[in-house]
Design a protein around this motif. Structure first.
Motif, PDB file in Angstrom:
ATOM      1  N   VAL A 155       0.818  -1.212   0.000  1.00 30.42           N
ATOM      2  CA  VAL A 155       0.000   0.000   0.000  1.00 30.42           C
ATOM      3  C   VAL A 155       0.853   1.264   0.000  1.00 30.42           C
ATOM      4  O   VAL A 155       0.768   2.092   0.894  1.00 30.42           O
ATOM      5  CB  VAL A 155      -0.989   0.004   1.184  1.00 30.42           C
ATOM      6  N   GLY A 156       1.664   1.406  -1.024  1.00 32.16           N
ATOM      7  CA  GLY A 156       2.449   2.612  -1.179  1.00 32.16           C
ATOM      8  C   GLY A 156       3.782   2.349  -1.818  1.00 32.16           C
ATOM      9  O   GLY A 156       4.677   1.768  -1.218  1.00 32.16           O
ATOM     10  N   GLY A 246     -14.716  -1.088  -9.726  1.00 30.35           N
ATOM     11  CA  GLY A 246     -14.770  -2.275  -8.881  1.00 30.35           C
ATOM     12  C   GLY A 246     -13.510  -2.521  -8.083  1.00 30.35           C
ATOM     13  O   GLY A 246     -13.212  -3.670  -7.727  1.00 30.35           O
ATOM     14  N   VAL A 247     -12.754  -1.468  -7.757  1.00 30.28           N
ATOM     15  CA  VAL A 247     -11.593  -1.610  -6.893  1.00 30.28           C
ATOM     16  C   VAL A 247     -11.909  -0.980  -5.541  1.00 30.28           C
ATOM     17  O   VAL A 247     -12.724  -0.068  -5.452  1.00 30.28           O
ATOM     18  CB  VAL A 247     -10.323  -0.966  -7.499  1.00 30.28           C
ATOM     19  N   HIS A 248     -11.262  -1.470  -4.498  1.00 32.52           N
ATOM     20  CA  HIS A 248     -11.566  -0.939  -3.176  1.00 32.52           C
ATOM     21  C   HIS A 248     -10.616   0.188  -2.813  1.00 32.52           C
ATOM     22  O   HIS A 248      -9.604   0.419  -3.477  1.00 32.52           O
ATOM     23  CB  HIS A 248     -11.555  -2.046  -2.124  1.00 32.52           C
ATOM     24  N   ILE A 249     -10.967   0.901  -1.751  1.00 31.56           N
ATOM     25  CA  ILE A 249     -10.193   2.042  -1.298  1.00 31.56           C
ATOM     26  C   ILE A 249      -9.697   1.788   0.119  1.00 31.56           C
ATOM     27  O   ILE A 249     -10.445   1.311   0.976  1.00 31.56           O
ATOM     28  CB  ILE A 249     -11.037   3.336  -1.314  1.00 31.56           C
ATOM     29  N   ALA A 250      -8.434   2.115   0.351  1.00 29.76           N
ATOM     30  CA  ALA A 250      -7.852   2.130   1.693  1.00 29.76           C
ATOM     31  C   ALA A 250      -7.499   3.573   2.019  1.00 29.76           C
ATOM     32  O   ALA A 250      -7.003   4.304   1.154  1.00 29.76           O
ATOM     33  CB  ALA A 250      -6.603   1.253   1.758  1.00 29.76           C
ATOM     34  N   VAL A 251      -7.758   3.990   3.250  1.00 28.88           N
ATOM     35  CA  VAL A 251      -7.470   5.371   3.626  1.00 28.88           C
ATOM     36  C   VAL A 251      -6.774   5.420   4.981  1.00 28.88           C
ATOM     37  O   VAL A 251      -6.884   4.496   5.792  1.00 28.88           O
ATOM     38  CB  VAL A 251      -8.753   6.237   3.696  1.00 28.88           C
ATOM     39  N   HIS A 252      -6.066   6.516   5.214  1.00 30.10           N
ATOM     40  CA  HIS A 252      -5.657   6.899   6.559  1.00 30.10           C
ATOM     41  C   HIS A 252      -6.769   7.781   7.122  1.00 30.10           C
ATOM     42  O   HIS A 252      -7.207   8.725   6.458  1.00 30.10           O
ATOM     43  CB  HIS A 252      -4.357   7.707   6.535  1.00 30.10           C
ATOM     44  N   ALA A 253      -7.230   7.476   8.315  1.00 35.18           N
ATOM     45  CA  ALA A 253      -8.259   8.312   8.944  1.00 35.18           C
ATOM     46  C   ALA A 253      -8.053   8.250  10.448  1.00 35.18           C
ATOM     47  O   ALA A 253      -7.979   7.162  11.015  1.00 35.18           O
ATOM     48  CB  ALA A 253      -9.659   7.829   8.567  1.00 35.18           C
ATOM     49  N   ASN A 254      -7.994   9.395  11.086  1.00 38.81           N
ATOM     50  CA  ASN A 254      -7.742   9.456  12.513  1.00 38.81           C
ATOM     51  C   ASN A 254      -8.920  10.028  13.298  1.00 38.81           C
ATOM     52  O   ASN A 254      -9.350   9.450  14.282  1.00 38.81           O
ATOM     53  CB  ASN A 254      -6.486  10.289  12.796  1.00 38.81           C
ATOM     54  N   THR A 255      -9.412  11.147  12.878  1.00 33.91           N
ATOM     55  CA  THR A 255     -10.462  11.829  13.628  1.00 33.91           C
ATOM     56  C   THR A 255     -11.837  11.277  13.268  1.00 33.91           C
ATOM     57  O   THR A 255     -12.016  10.596  12.245  1.00 33.91           O
ATOM     58  CB  THR A 255     -10.438  13.329  13.334  1.00 33.91           C
ATOM     59  N   VAL A 256     -12.822  11.617  14.104  1.00 34.28           N
ATOM     60  CA  VAL A 256     -14.207  11.237  13.801  1.00 34.28           C
ATOM     61  C   VAL A 256     -14.622  11.808  12.460  1.00 34.28           C
ATOM     62  O   VAL A 256     -15.289  11.132  11.655  1.00 34.28           O
ATOM     63  CB  VAL A 256     -15.153  11.726  14.917  1.00 34.28           C
ATOM     64  N   GLU A 257     -14.216  13.027  12.179  1.00 35.76           N
ATOM     65  CA  GLU A 257     -14.605  13.665  10.924  1.00 35.76           C
ATOM     66  C   GLU A 257     -14.016  12.921   9.724  1.00 35.76           C
ATOM     67  O   GLU A 257     -14.697  12.734   8.698  1.00 35.76           O
ATOM     68  CB  GLU A 257     -14.142  15.125  10.917  1.00 35.76           C
ATOM     69  N   GLU A 258     -12.756  12.490   9.837  1.00 39.64           N
ATOM     70  CA  GLU A 258     -12.142  11.751   8.740  1.00 39.64           C
ATOM     71  C   GLU A 258     -12.778  10.380   8.573  1.00 39.64           C
ATOM     72  O   GLU A 258     -12.977   9.920   7.437  1.00 39.64           O
ATOM     73  CB  GLU A 258     -10.641  11.615   8.991  1.00 39.64           C
ATOM     74  N   ALA A 262     -14.638   8.897   5.339  1.00 33.87           N
ATOM     75  CA  ALA A 262     -14.318   7.592   4.763  1.00 33.87           C
ATOM     76  C   ALA A 262     -15.581   6.762   4.564  1.00 33.87           C
ATOM     77  O   ALA A 262     -15.742   6.084   3.538  1.00 33.87           O
ATOM     78  CB  ALA A 262     -13.337   6.856   5.671  1.00 33.87           C
ATOM     79  N   ALA A 263     -16.475   6.803   5.535  1.00 35.29           N
ATOM     80  CA  ALA A 263     -17.724   6.052   5.410  1.00 35.29           C
ATOM     81  C   ALA A 263     -18.549   6.577   4.244  1.00 35.29           C
ATOM     82  O   ALA A 263     -19.139   5.797   3.480  1.00 35.29           O
ATOM     83  CB  ALA A 263     -18.518   6.146   6.712  1.00 35.29           C
ATOM     84  N   GLU A 264     -18.595   7.875   4.078  1.00 37.69           N
ATOM     85  CA  GLU A 264     -19.347   8.456   2.963  1.00 37.69           C
ATOM     86  C   GLU A 264     -18.750   8.037   1.627  1.00 37.69           C
ATOM     87  O   GLU A 264     -19.483   7.819   0.650  1.00 37.69           O
ATOM     88  CB  GLU A 264     -19.338   9.982   3.075  1.00 37.69           C
ATOM     89  N   MET A 265     -17.441   7.882   1.573  1.00 36.10           N
ATOM     90  CA  MET A 265     -16.775   7.466   0.334  1.00 36.10           C
ATOM     91  C   MET A 265     -16.995   5.990   0.031  1.00 36.10           C
ATOM     92  O   MET A 265     -16.748   5.544  -1.086  1.00 36.10           O
ATOM     93  CB  MET A 265     -15.275   7.718   0.445  1.00 36.10           C
ATOM     94  N   GLY A 266     -17.400   5.217   1.039  1.00 36.36           N
ATOM     95  CA  GLY A 266     -17.559   3.783   0.833  1.00 36.36           C
ATOM     96  C   GLY A 266     -16.247   3.032   0.850  1.00 36.36           C
ATOM     97  O   GLY A 266     -16.099   2.011   0.174  1.00 36.36           O
ATOM     98  N   VAL A 267     -15.285   3.504   1.655  1.00 32.02           N
ATOM     99  CA  VAL A 267     -13.981   2.846   1.692  1.00 32.02           C
ATOM    100  C   VAL A 267     -14.121   1.446   2.290  1.00 32.02           C
ATOM    101  O   VAL A 267     -15.045   1.162   3.047  1.00 32.02           O
ATOM    102  CB  VAL A 267     -12.945   3.667   2.480  1.00 32.02           C
ATOM    103  N   ARG A 268     -13.168   0.589   1.951  1.00 35.14           N
ATOM    104  CA  ARG A 268     -13.208  -0.787   2.447  1.00 35.14           C
ATOM    105  C   ARG A 268     -12.355  -0.962   3.689  1.00 35.14           C
ATOM    106  O   ARG A 268     -12.706  -1.749   4.574  1.00 35.14           O
ATOM    107  CB  ARG A 268     -12.728  -1.750   1.355  1.00 35.14           C
ATOM    108  N   THR A 269     -11.219  -0.252   3.757  1.00 34.41           N
ATOM    109  CA  THR A 269     -10.354  -0.393   4.931  1.00 34.41           C
ATOM    110  C   THR A 269      -9.864   0.970   5.398  1.00 34.41           C
ATOM    111  O   THR A 269      -9.623   1.865   4.592  1.00 34.41           O
ATOM    112  CB  THR A 269      -9.118  -1.289   4.657  1.00 34.41           C
ATOM    113  N   ILE A 270      -9.726   1.091   6.709  1.00 35.58           N
ATOM    114  CA  ILE A 270      -9.074   2.244   7.308  1.00 35.58           C
ATOM    115  C   ILE A 270      -7.795   1.751   7.979  1.00 35.58           C
ATOM    116  O   ILE A 270      -7.818   0.785   8.746  1.00 35.58           O
ATOM    117  CB  ILE A 270      -9.977   2.946   8.334  1.00 35.58           C
ATOM    118  N   GLU A 271      -6.704   2.424   7.671  1.00 32.26           N
ATOM    119  CA  GLU A 271      -5.392   2.034   8.187  1.00 32.26           C
ATOM    120  C   GLU A 271      -5.054   2.885   9.419  1.00 32.26           C
ATOM    121  O   GLU A 271      -5.313   4.087   9.437  1.00 32.26           O
ATOM    122  CB  GLU A 271      -4.320   2.237   7.117  1.00 32.26           C
TER     123      GLU A 271
END
Length: 474
Positions: A155-156, A246-258, A262-271
């Motif tokens: 992942v990078g 049809g590919v999934h998304i991984a994100v960095h998210a720390n705060t409630v707002e982030e 991420a949930a609104e984007m429909g991400v599959r994983t949060i790192e």
């Protein structure tokens, strides 16, 4: 004519069709940049893994005296020595007294880094000055596979390098796990020495175009960071492109707002999910991940690797590290870690460490699904040991061992939409299998590299006493 497994009398004989087994040419070698393929070798009988304690990844009751039959790259039968007949000509792996289980999955790896402590020095030297990223990725891939990691998310990395190593492994020219690659991060800003693996977006049209370029190039997922710095329009543009492809998304998210973004984007994983030194995560963060089916990759080793090294500083002088890395690279890595207490990378991470177990228990108890991903390759976090250490941490933090095994086998397949292909040892699925000396349900540390006796990926044996692959060449 067939023969019974381990010479035992069958309770209910089962007739099986003739099966093809893997045999590997004895002259086969592996070298960086070599042209010889590992695929297309003769398959003239069945592969049978006989007599082990089978943990199949489904969280069912383990099978004693098991038999797993493989045809080509697939599992074709799972049974016991009492009800399975082994076809004539089968090559038998004797797993008696050992554990047979799915190959592990590392959900958050960085193959282009190898544990060096100072990124600015590392990237300047090995990317900009010496152009050695592919050499180092090759070593990382081998380390993961020899540790029983038969699949991983990278992942990078620079796009061309990520696609190159994925193809080299798929085509059989290089040894490594089955890879799911993101290529570079998509983000808003970047530092000077890390620009080569980061793609900056500026506005929704630019974000949409660059996400599509990565997907068209062949990445398996998008890695998006700095959610708080991106506009909603930029985030949703990239999410739209990923969803259409049809590919999934991984994100960095720390705060409630982030996490809400991420949930609104429909991400599959949060790192990661930081939350600093707070004893627990905000309940809203946990609820958002659980209710939106987001898998969490805690990378617990990042918060603990400093403490692990304090407990055993000699791990930095491990023969494994010296054997795997070129001498000049090892000396450079080792020197970068001499004064580890001064490394900027660990600023804040040691403060997080005392509370991380509570946070992992909190998320698991609330129903958030976790994946085993370690940020392997980051300072002092070496590829050949990070995955089992993360699993061991989860158990120490109070998670059930059987569930932790799922987090490193079945759950990743579920997260990526690949459960029909991988993640468990069941007929029809890819034969990604390891044989381990010991029972990880009793002690997860038995998964350390020296105890992983056999590694089979896609029906091909890459590690074991009778392996006919030359893995010593680079």
């Amino acid at each position: 004519m067939t023969r019974r497994a381990a010479g035992r009398k069958p309770r209910s004989p089962m007739s099986l069709p003739g099966l093809a087994v893997l045999t590997v040419a004895s002259a086969l070698t592996w070298a960086l940049g070599g042209s010889e393929s590992l695929h297309g070798q003769a398959r003239d009988a069945s592969l049978a893994i006989v007599g082990g304690y089978l943990i199949d990844g489904t969280e069912g009751v383990p099978i004693q005296n098991s038999v797993v039959l493989v045809d080509g790259d697939r599992v074709v039968h799972v049974g016991t020595v009492e009800d399975t007949r082994i076809p004539d000509g089968a090559r038998v792996i004797d797993a008696d007294g050992h554990t047979v289980m799915p190959g592990l999955h590392e959900a958050h790896a960085h193959l282009f880094i190898v544990g060096h402590g100072i990124y600015s020095d590392y990237f300047t030297r090995y990317h900009y000055e010496q152009d050695r990223m592919r050499e180092l990725m090759t070593i990382s891939a081998r380390q993961l596979l020899m540790a029983g990691v038969t699949s991983a998310r990278d992942v990078g990395a620079q796009l061309d390098d990520a696609l190159w190593i994925k193809e080299e492994i798929e085509e059989g020219r290089m040894v490594g796990p089955r890879l799911f690659v993101s290529g570079p991060f998509l983000q808003k800003t970047s530092g000077p020495t890390q620009e080569f693996f980061r793609v900056l977006v500026d506005g929704p049209d630019d974000a949409r175009r660059k996400a599509r370029e990565l997907i068209d190039a062949g990445v398996d997922l998008l890695k998006i960071i700095q959610l708080g710095a991106l506009s909603r329009e930029e985030r949703m543009a990239m999410a739209e492109v990923a969803r259409a492809a049809g590919v999934h998304i991984a994100v960095h998210a720390n705060t409630v707002e982030e996490i809400r973004a991420a949930a609104e984007m429909g991400v599959r994983t949060i790192e990661h999910v930081g939350a600093g030194a707070s004893p627990l995560y905000p309940e809203e963060s946990i609820r958002l991940m659980r209710d939106n089916g987001i898998f969490w990759v805690p990378t617990a080793m990042v918060s603990r690797v400093y403490n692990v090294t304090d407990d055993f500083p000699e791990r930095l002088d491990a023969p494994q590290l010296q054997e795997d890395l070129a001498p000049d690279v090892y000396e450079d890595v080792r020197e970068s870690l001499t004064f580890r207490s001064r490394l900027g990378y660990f600023t804040g991470k040691r403060e997080v460490s005392p509370h991380y177990g509570d946070k992992i228990r909190q998320a698991h108890k609330a129903g958030v699904r976790l994946l085993v991903g370690t940020d392997s390759g980051t300072p002092m976090n070496f590829h050949y040991e990070s995955t089992w250490k993360e699993m061991d941490l989860f158990v120490r933090y109070g998670l059930p061992p059987m569930r932790v095994i799922s987090m490193a086998t079945r759950y990743p397949a579920l997260a990526y939409g690949k459960l029909g292909e991988m993640g468990t040892i069941e007929p029809g699925k890819l034969a990604d299998i390891i044989v381990v000396d010991g029972n990880p349900l009793r002690r997860m540390s038995v998964l350390q590299q020296d105890n992983v006796i056999y590694v089979i990926k896609g029906g091909v044996q890459y590690k074991g006493p009778d392996t006919q692959l030359n893995l010593s060449d680079r």
